[in-house]
Scaffold this motif. Structure first.
Motif, PDB file in Angstrom:
ATOM      1  N   GLY A 170      43.168  40.368  35.690  1.00  0.00           N
ATOM      2  CA  GLY A 170      41.880  39.729  35.540  1.00  0.00           C
ATOM      3  C   GLY A 170      41.624  38.640  36.568  1.00  0.00           C
ATOM      4  O   GLY A 170      40.748  37.801  36.380  1.00  0.00           O
ATOM      5  N   PHE A 171      42.400  38.636  37.636  1.00  0.00           N
ATOM      6  CA  PHE A 171      42.214  37.658  38.695  1.00  0.00           C
ATOM      7  C   PHE A 171      41.281  38.212  39.759  1.00  0.00           C
ATOM      8  O   PHE A 171      41.206  39.421  39.963  1.00  0.00           O
ATOM      9  CB  PHE A 171      43.560  37.305  39.355  1.00  0.00           C
ATOM     10  CG  PHE A 171      44.513  36.598  38.448  1.00  0.00           C
ATOM     11  CD1 PHE A 171      44.326  35.267  38.122  1.00  0.00           C
ATOM     12  CD2 PHE A 171      45.603  37.260  37.919  1.00  0.00           C
ATOM     13  CE1 PHE A 171      45.215  34.613  37.285  1.00  0.00           C
ATOM     14  CE2 PHE A 171      46.497  36.622  37.082  1.00  0.00           C
ATOM     15  CZ  PHE A 171      46.299  35.289  36.765  1.00  0.00           C
ATOM     16  N   GLU A 172      40.619  37.322  40.446  1.00  0.00           N
ATOM     17  CA  GLU A 172      39.797  37.703  41.582  1.00  0.00           C
ATOM     18  C   GLU A 172      40.710  38.001  42.772  1.00  0.00           C
ATOM     19  O   GLU A 172      41.823  37.463  42.848  1.00  0.00           O
ATOM     20  CB  GLU A 172      38.829  36.569  41.937  1.00  0.00           C
ATOM     21  CG  GLU A 172      37.800  36.290  40.867  1.00  0.00           C
ATOM     22  CD  GLU A 172      36.837  37.451  40.655  1.00  0.00           C
ATOM     23  OE1 GLU A 172      36.462  38.108  41.640  1.00  0.00           O
ATOM     24  OE2 GLU A 172      36.473  37.693  39.490  1.00  0.00           O
ATOM     25  N   PRO A 173      40.259  38.829  43.708  1.00  0.00           N
ATOM     26  CA  PRO A 173      41.097  39.159  44.864  1.00  0.00           C
ATOM     27  C   PRO A 173      41.601  37.933  45.627  1.00  0.00           C
ATOM     28  O   PRO A 173      42.759  37.890  46.026  1.00  0.00           O
ATOM     29  CB  PRO A 173      40.188  40.020  45.736  1.00  0.00           C
ATOM     30  CG  PRO A 173      39.258  40.664  44.762  1.00  0.00           C
ATOM     31  CD  PRO A 173      39.015  39.604  43.707  1.00  0.00           C
ATOM     32  N   HIS A 174      40.747  36.921  45.809  1.00  0.00           N
ATOM     33  CA  HIS A 174      41.189  35.738  46.550  1.00  0.00           C
ATOM     34  C   HIS A 174      42.271  34.971  45.799  1.00  0.00           C
ATOM     35  O   HIS A 174      43.140  34.357  46.413  1.00  0.00           O
ATOM     36  CB  HIS A 174      40.004  34.824  46.893  1.00  0.00           C
ATOM     37  CG  HIS A 174      39.432  34.103  45.714  1.00  0.00           C
ATOM     38  ND1 HIS A 174      38.495  34.678  44.878  1.00  0.00           N
ATOM     39  CD2 HIS A 174      39.672  32.863  45.219  1.00  0.00           C
ATOM     40  CE1 HIS A 174      38.179  33.819  43.922  1.00  0.00           C
ATOM     41  NE2 HIS A 174      38.882  32.714  44.093  1.00  0.00           N
ATOM     42  N   GLU A 175      42.244  35.027  44.469  1.00  0.00           N
ATOM     43  CA  GLU A 175      43.285  34.369  43.687  1.00  0.00           C
ATOM     44  C   GLU A 175      44.619  35.101  43.851  1.00  0.00           C
ATOM     45  O   GLU A 175      45.669  34.471  44.058  1.00  0.00           O
ATOM     46  CB  GLU A 175      42.895  34.331  42.207  1.00  0.00           C
ATOM     47  CG  GLU A 175      41.699  33.446  41.926  1.00  0.00           C
ATOM     48  CD  GLU A 175      41.214  33.553  40.497  1.00  0.00           C
ATOM     49  OE1 GLU A 175      40.993  32.488  39.896  1.00  0.00           O
ATOM     50  OE2 GLU A 175      41.067  34.685  39.984  1.00  0.00           O
ATOM     51  N   VAL A 205      54.484  33.498  37.975  1.00  0.00           N
ATOM     52  CA  VAL A 205      53.581  32.804  38.899  1.00  0.00           C
ATOM     53  C   VAL A 205      52.138  32.919  38.394  1.00  0.00           C
ATOM     54  O   VAL A 205      51.396  31.928  38.356  1.00  0.00           O
ATOM     55  CB  VAL A 205      53.726  33.359  40.333  1.00  0.00           C
ATOM     56  CG1 VAL A 205      52.626  32.827  41.241  1.00  0.00           C
ATOM     57  CG2 VAL A 205      55.098  33.011  40.896  1.00  0.00           C
ATOM     58  N   MET A 206      51.742  34.115  37.975  1.00  0.00           N
ATOM     59  CA  MET A 206      50.381  34.318  37.477  1.00  0.00           C
ATOM     60  C   MET A 206      50.134  33.531  36.195  1.00  0.00           C
ATOM     61  O   MET A 206      49.031  33.001  36.005  1.00  0.00           O
ATOM     62  CB  MET A 206      50.126  35.807  37.242  1.00  0.00           C
ATOM     63  CG  MET A 206      50.000  36.590  38.510  1.00  0.00           C
ATOM     64  SD  MET A 206      49.607  38.311  38.126  1.00  0.00           S
ATOM     65  CE  MET A 206      50.379  39.133  39.486  1.00  0.00           C
ATOM     66  N   GLN A 237      50.198  35.829  46.365  1.00  0.00           N
ATOM     67  CA  GLN A 237      51.114  36.780  46.993  1.00  0.00           C
ATOM     68  C   GLN A 237      52.194  36.109  47.846  1.00  0.00           C
ATOM     69  O   GLN A 237      53.377  36.426  47.679  1.00  0.00           O
ATOM     70  CB  GLN A 237      50.328  37.803  47.815  1.00  0.00           C
ATOM     71  CG  GLN A 237      51.195  38.861  48.472  1.00  0.00           C
ATOM     72  CD  GLN A 237      51.912  39.762  47.490  1.00  0.00           C
ATOM     73  OE1 GLN A 237      51.377  40.059  46.428  1.00  0.00           O
ATOM     74  NE2 GLN A 237      53.102  40.193  47.818  1.00  0.00           N
ATOM     75  N   PRO A 238      51.865  35.184  48.747  1.00  0.00           N
ATOM     76  CA  PRO A 238      52.933  34.578  49.558  1.00  0.00           C
ATOM     77  C   PRO A 238      53.930  33.774  48.718  1.00  0.00           C
ATOM     78  O   PRO A 238      55.108  33.716  49.047  1.00  0.00           O
ATOM     79  CB  PRO A 238      52.192  33.655  50.529  1.00  0.00           C
ATOM     80  CG  PRO A 238      50.763  33.984  50.409  1.00  0.00           C
ATOM     81  CD  PRO A 238      50.549  34.737  49.148  1.00  0.00           C
TER      82      PRO A 238
END
Length: 78
Positions: A17-22, A54-55, A27-28
């Motif tokens: 349910g996260f936006e792509p930018h989130e 992390v999420m 990711q890093p």
């Protein structure tokens, strides 16, 4: 892919349910934590566990990189 889906560098998908930018910002951090813990790309369940921690931290509002790294490393402290 939908706005809530991204493909991680290991080929798995995250549907949280996260936006792509989130997801892109996490990711890093996930990669760095996996590297620090020695989690290889083949260890899908351990990588998912790191990503989940992390999420979860991000979802709780702990969005500073150091907070997310700390959450991702929690496995190592147990």
């Amino acid at each position: 892919m939908s706005a809530a889906t991204t493909r991680w560098t290991d080929g798995s998908e995250a549907h949280q349910g996260f936006e792509p930018h989130e997801l892109e910002s996490m990711q890093p951090i996930i990669e760095a934590v996996c590297l620090e813990l020695g989690v290889t790309a083949r260890e899908k369940s351990r990588r998912k566990a790191v990503a989940d921690r992390v999420m979860a931290a991000y979802s709780r509002g702990s969005r500073l990189p150091l907070n997310m790294v700390s959450a991702g490393l929690a496995e190592h402290r147990v």
